[in-house]
Scaffold this motif. Structure first.
Motif, PDB file in Angstrom:
ATOM      1  N   UNK A   1      -1.328  18.891   8.360  1.00  0.00           N
ATOM      2  CA  UNK A   1      -0.784  18.086   7.266  1.00  0.00           C
ATOM      3  C   UNK A   1      -1.864  17.188   6.690  1.00  0.00           C
ATOM      4  N   UNK A   2      -1.895  17.083   5.377  1.00  0.00           N
ATOM      5  CA  UNK A   2      -2.910  16.279   4.706  1.00  0.00           C
ATOM      6  C   UNK A   2      -2.236  15.145   3.935  1.00  0.00           C
ATOM      7  N   UNK A   3      -2.674  13.928   4.218  1.00  0.00           N
ATOM      8  CA  UNK A   3      -2.108  12.736   3.589  1.00  0.00           C
ATOM      9  C   UNK A   3      -3.159  12.091   2.690  1.00  0.00           C
ATOM     10  N   UNK A   4      -2.826  11.890   1.416  1.00  0.00           N
ATOM     11  CA  UNK A   4      -3.715  11.192   0.489  1.00  0.00           C
ATOM     12  C   UNK A   4      -3.385   9.702   0.539  1.00  0.00           C
ATOM     13  N   UNK A   5      -4.362   8.898   0.923  1.00  0.00           N
ATOM     14  CA  UNK A   5      -4.167   7.454   1.086  1.00  0.00           C
ATOM     15  C   UNK A   5      -5.005   6.682   0.082  1.00  0.00           C
ATOM     16  N   UNK A   6      -4.351   5.826  -0.678  1.00  0.00           N
ATOM     17  CA  UNK A   6      -5.048   4.912  -1.596  1.00  0.00           C
ATOM     18  C   UNK A   6      -5.800   3.894  -0.732  1.00  0.00           C
ATOM     19  N   UNK A   7      -7.079   4.166  -0.506  1.00  0.00           N
ATOM     20  CA  UNK A   7      -7.834   3.435   0.517  1.00  0.00           C
ATOM     21  C   UNK A   7      -8.150   1.993   0.148  1.00  0.00           C
ATOM     22  N   UNK A   8      -8.069   1.655  -1.138  1.00  0.00           N
ATOM     23  CA  UNK A   8      -8.360   0.282  -1.539  1.00  0.00           C
ATOM     24  C   UNK A   8      -7.106  -0.455  -1.995  1.00  0.00           C
ATOM     25  N   UNK A   9      -5.943   0.191  -1.846  1.00  0.00           N
ATOM     26  CA  UNK A   9      -4.699  -0.443  -2.258  1.00  0.00           C
ATOM     27  C   UNK A   9      -4.298  -1.561  -1.313  1.00  0.00           C
ATOM     28  N   UNK A  10      -3.637  -2.573  -1.839  1.00  0.00           N
ATOM     29  CA  UNK A  10      -3.170  -3.684  -1.015  1.00  0.00           C
ATOM     30  C   UNK A  10      -4.003  -4.931  -1.192  1.00  0.00           C
ATOM     31  N   UNK A  11      -3.503  -6.033  -0.653  1.00  0.00           N
ATOM     32  CA  UNK A  11      -4.144  -7.337  -0.830  1.00  0.00           C
ATOM     33  C   UNK A  11      -5.402  -7.518   0.006  1.00  0.00           C
ATOM     34  N   UNK A  12      -5.583  -6.676   1.032  1.00  0.00           N
ATOM     35  CA  UNK A  12      -6.679  -6.888   1.970  1.00  0.00           C
ATOM     36  C   UNK A  12      -7.785  -5.844   1.870  1.00  0.00           C
ATOM     37  N   UNK A  13      -7.766  -5.049   0.797  1.00  0.00           N
ATOM     38  CA  UNK A  13      -8.857  -4.115   0.568  1.00  0.00           C
ATOM     39  C   UNK A  13      -8.851  -2.917   1.491  1.00  0.00           C
ATOM     40  N   UNK A  25      -4.826   9.308  12.566  1.00  0.00           N
ATOM     41  CA  UNK A  25      -5.481  10.600  12.779  1.00  0.00           C
ATOM     42  C   UNK A  25      -5.554  10.918  14.267  1.00  0.00           C
ATOM     43  N   UNK A  26      -5.893   9.910  15.038  1.00  0.00           N
ATOM     44  CA  UNK A  26      -6.018  10.084  16.495  1.00  0.00           C
ATOM     45  C   UNK A  26      -4.674  10.371  17.147  1.00  0.00           C
ATOM     46  N   UNK A  27      -3.634   9.645  16.725  1.00  0.00           N
ATOM     47  CA  UNK A  27      -2.331   9.748  17.385  1.00  0.00           C
ATOM     48  C   UNK A  27      -1.465  10.895  16.866  1.00  0.00           C
ATOM     49  N   UNK A  28      -1.557  11.185  15.559  1.00  0.00           N
ATOM     50  CA  UNK A  28      -0.663  12.168  14.960  1.00  0.00           C
ATOM     51  C   UNK A  28      -1.339  13.506  14.655  1.00  0.00           C
ATOM     52  N   UNK A  29      -2.654  13.494  14.562  1.00  0.00           N
ATOM     53  CA  UNK A  29      -3.370  14.726  14.278  1.00  0.00           C
ATOM     54  C   UNK A  29      -3.377  15.141  12.822  1.00  0.00           C
ATOM     55  N   UNK A 306       1.815   3.132  10.447  1.00  0.00           N
ATOM     56  CA  UNK A 306       3.216   3.547  10.458  1.00  0.00           C
ATOM     57  C   UNK A 306       3.631   4.211   9.152  1.00  0.00           C
ATOM     58  N   UNK A 307       2.972   3.863   8.061  1.00  0.00           N
ATOM     59  CA  UNK A 307       3.256   4.525   6.784  1.00  0.00           C
ATOM     60  C   UNK A 307       2.841   5.991   6.829  1.00  0.00           C
ATOM     61  N   UNK A 308       1.739   6.269   7.503  1.00  0.00           N
ATOM     62  CA  UNK A 308       1.304   7.665   7.661  1.00  0.00           C
ATOM     63  C   UNK A 308       2.299   8.415   8.538  1.00  0.00           C
ATOM     64  N   UNK A 309       2.828   7.730   9.547  1.00  0.00           N
ATOM     65  CA  UNK A 309       3.873   8.337  10.373  1.00  0.00           C
ATOM     66  C   UNK A 309       5.106   8.664   9.524  1.00  0.00           C
ATOM     67  N   UNK A 310       5.496   7.734   8.646  1.00  0.00           N
ATOM     68  CA  UNK A 310       6.652   7.944   7.768  1.00  0.00           C
ATOM     69  C   UNK A 310       6.390   9.104   6.806  1.00  0.00           C
ATOM     70  N   UNK A 311       5.169   9.167   6.286  1.00  0.00           N
ATOM     71  CA  UNK A 311       4.812  10.268   5.379  1.00  0.00           C
ATOM     72  C   UNK A 311       4.964  11.612   6.077  1.00  0.00           C
ATOM     73  N   UNK A 312       4.520  11.667   7.333  1.00  0.00           N
ATOM     74  CA  UNK A 312       4.675  12.894   8.097  1.00  0.00           C
ATOM     75  C   UNK A 312       6.131  13.275   8.284  1.00  0.00           C
TER      76      UNK A 312
END
Length: 340
Positions: A1-13, A25-29, A306-312
């Motif tokens: 499974x491939x997840x596209x993540x907005x890497x600079x999104x959010x208040x904390x960069x 990646x480590x936990x879910x593969x 956890x968002x990546x977990x939800x996406x999966x």
């Protein structure tokens, strides 16, 4: 499974996005595509230690969405903005889902422009998980649509029920219509109009519920317009934080109570975890023709993980297909609502 993540999104960069992605990646593969300024992303990766490079890729997206500008205008004019690129990756099949903690409005617009609405869906909705005494309740809509018609809330009820069933395993999700009284007939004109039609949908409809019922666990899907839903969401988050601070303040005034608090520390910790928005990650945007996860602007590494977990879960559950089939079968009912 491939997840596209907005890497600079959010208040904390980039940092929480990159660190959350590496842990996922480590936990879910899953494979994660980090989208954004490649120089910034590489800098964060270099400082993150060892990781499986075969599971992480970078796509350079140099443009940024202006938080103060119109999301639609920004998405149209900035084709190289990270949120827009994420949607394009899902549309082209290069990614299975997209996630962003950036501008929520822009994420919704990018999802709509890039992926389109599921046929029959008038307006997509955010399905935000809320902690309850028995598990989780979905608030639909949690902020995508401030002004709604009866048709919108009826479709929210169907989409929320489907997602609750296939993503959380609830056999027959109980659906409640958020109002100012439990009795049928209570509420504003919108709620009264929804009540006329909702029993025709085939969902497990409970009836009207009040705000005090949201966290009891008696309801699996809470249906409301996005204006009300977002207030419920933010009020609940703020109340949970305030209660813990109020408890701490009172404990410090009482030495004996502090001793009791030490004994009860595991219980306090568990409740704090259950009421922490980061525990639940992002919320799916139901009704678009592809998996889209919208995260809180203040998302931490834990929230992104956890968002990546939800996406999966969203991809594995095939929620898009299930909602599409339901919209097709209920087409005549929704047409009747439009006529009325």
């Amino acid at each position: 499974m491939r997840i596209a993540l907005d890497a600079l999104g959010g208040d904390f960069g980039a940092k929480p996005n990159v660190l959350g992605a590496l842990k996922a990646v480590k936990d879910f593969g899953f494979d994660v595509i980090l989208v954004g300024d490649s120089n910034v992303i590489k800098q964060e990766l270099d400082g993150a230690g060892d990781y499986d490079e075969s599971k992480i890729s970078i796509i350079h997206a140099p443009e940024f969405i202006d938080m103060a500008a119109s999301p639609a205008r920004e998405c149209r004019s900035k084709k190289n903005a990270s949120i827009v690129v994420c949607a394009d990756l899902v549309k082209s099949g290069k990614a299975d889902a997209m996630i962003s903690a950036g501008n929520s409005g822009a994420t919704m617009v990018a999802g709509l422009f890039g992926l389109g609405r599921i046929k029959g869906v008038d307006r997509p909705a955010i399905a935000s998980p809320m902690p309850t005494q028995r598990g989780v309740a979905l608030v639909v809509d949690a902020g995508a649509n401030a002004d709604c018609k009866a048709l919108n809330l009826l479709q929210f009820a169907v989409m929320g029920s489907i997602y609750s069933h296939i993503a959380y395993g609830v056999p027959s999700p109980l659906v409640g219509l958020l109002s100012i009284g439990e009795e049928e007939g209570k509420g504003n004109l919108l709620i009264k109009e929804v009540t006329k039609h909702i029993k025709k949908l085939g969902v497990n409809y409970y009836g009207n519920i009040e705000g005090r019922d949201v966290h009891t666990g008696m309801i699996d899907v809470v249906v409301c317009d996005g204006f009300v839903g977002n207030i419920v969401l933010k009020l609940s988050e703020g109340l949970a934080k305030s209660l813990f601070e109020m408890i701490k303040k009172q404990l410090k005034k009482r030495p004996l109570a502090m001793l009791g608090a030490l004994i009860a520390k595991p219980a306090f910790k568990a409740v704090k975890t259950d009421t922490d928005p980061d525990t639940y990650g992002g919320a799916p945007l139901l009704g678009v023709n592809g998996p889209v996860i919208i995260c809180h602007g203040k998302s931490s590494e834990k929230a992104i993980y956890n968002s990546i977990r939800v996406a999966g879960r969203l991809v594995h559950s095939n929620a898009v297909k299930a909602i599409s089939e339901a919209m097709a079968s209920l087409g005549p009912v929704f047409e009747k609502v439009k006529e009325d």
